[in-house]
Design a protein around this motif. Sequence first.
Motif, PDB file in Angstrom:
ATOM      1  N   GLN A   4     -37.838 -34.442 -49.896  1.00  0.00           N
ATOM      2  CA  GLN A   4     -38.171 -33.467 -48.869  1.00  0.00           C
ATOM      3  C   GLN A   4     -39.388 -32.668 -49.318  1.00  0.00           C
ATOM      4  O   GLN A   4     -39.596 -32.461 -50.508  1.00  0.00           O
ATOM      5  N   THR A   5     -40.164 -32.219 -48.335  1.00  0.00           N
ATOM      6  CA  THR A   5     -41.362 -31.435 -48.632  1.00  0.00           C
ATOM      7  C   THR A   5     -41.342 -30.130 -47.859  1.00  0.00           C
ATOM      8  O   THR A   5     -40.670 -30.004 -46.835  1.00  0.00           O
ATOM      9  N   GLN A   6     -42.108 -29.174 -48.386  1.00  0.00           N
ATOM     10  CA  GLN A   6     -42.239 -27.881 -47.726  1.00  0.00           C
ATOM     11  C   GLN A   6     -43.583 -27.274 -48.139  1.00  0.00           C
ATOM     12  O   GLN A   6     -43.853 -27.129 -49.332  1.00  0.00           O
ATOM     13  N   TYR A   7     -44.428 -26.959 -47.153  1.00  0.00           N
ATOM     14  CA  TYR A   7     -45.659 -26.229 -47.446  1.00  0.00           C
ATOM     15  C   TYR A   7     -45.327 -24.757 -47.625  1.00  0.00           C
ATOM     16  O   TYR A   7     -44.289 -24.288 -47.145  1.00  0.00           O
ATOM     17  N   HIS A   8     -46.188 -24.021 -48.301  1.00  0.00           N
ATOM     18  CA  HIS A   8     -45.902 -22.618 -48.613  1.00  0.00           C
ATOM     19  C   HIS A   8     -45.682 -21.766 -47.364  1.00  0.00           C
ATOM     20  O   HIS A   8     -44.994 -20.767 -47.418  1.00  0.00           O
ATOM     21  N   GLU A  10     -44.114 -22.822 -44.588  1.00  0.00           N
ATOM     22  CA  GLU A  10     -42.954 -23.312 -43.849  1.00  0.00           C
ATOM     23  C   GLU A  10     -41.667 -22.717 -44.407  1.00  0.00           C
ATOM     24  O   GLU A  10     -41.592 -22.374 -45.575  1.00  0.00           O
ATOM     25  N   LYS A  11     -40.649 -22.646 -43.558  1.00  0.00           N
ATOM     26  CA  LYS A  11     -39.363 -22.117 -43.987  1.00  0.00           C
ATOM     27  C   LYS A  11     -38.309 -23.214 -44.153  1.00  0.00           C
ATOM     28  O   LYS A  11     -37.295 -22.990 -44.782  1.00  0.00           O
ATOM     29  N   CYS A  56     -47.904 -27.403 -51.646  1.00  0.00           N
ATOM     30  CA  CYS A  56     -46.756 -28.172 -51.169  1.00  0.00           C
ATOM     31  C   CYS A  56     -45.694 -28.278 -52.270  1.00  0.00           C
ATOM     32  O   CYS A  56     -46.013 -28.468 -53.431  1.00  0.00           O
ATOM     33  N   LYS A  57     -44.428 -28.166 -51.865  1.00  0.00           N
ATOM     34  CA  LYS A  57     -43.312 -28.320 -52.792  1.00  0.00           C
ATOM     35  C   LYS A  57     -42.554 -29.594 -52.451  1.00  0.00           C
ATOM     36  O   LYS A  57     -42.451 -29.987 -51.296  1.00  0.00           O
ATOM     37  N   PHE A  58     -41.978 -30.212 -53.486  1.00  0.00           N
ATOM     38  CA  PHE A  58     -41.220 -31.449 -53.336  1.00  0.00           C
ATOM     39  C   PHE A  58     -39.861 -31.287 -53.984  1.00  0.00           C
ATOM     40  O   PHE A  58     -39.760 -30.691 -55.053  1.00  0.00           O
ATOM     41  N   ARG A  59     -38.817 -31.839 -53.363  1.00  0.00           N
ATOM     42  CA  ARG A  59     -37.483 -31.852 -53.961  1.00  0.00           C
ATOM     43  C   ARG A  59     -36.718 -33.064 -53.441  1.00  0.00           C
ATOM     44  O   ARG A  59     -37.065 -33.640 -52.413  1.00  0.00           O
TER      45      ARG A  59
END
Length: 63
Positions: A4-8, A10-11, A56-59
């Motif tokens: 899963q990804t999330q840009y700074h 995004e919630k 961008c964050k990844f988990r």
Amino acid sequence: MKIQTQYHYEKIWTETSDKDLLRMIEEEIGDADPQGTLLYVKEAVQNGKVISVGSCKFRQKKV
């Protein structure tokens, strides 16, 4: 493994395909070995870590 990804800005976390993961990493780091960075991200998230590349964050997707 699902990532899963999330840009700074995004919630919510979004499940992302490998093709899109590579494109996102290329956008963040340019020509600095995006394939190697993707392999590193996949290894790191297997251990439950959240990895940031640029904005961008990844988990790993939680079951």
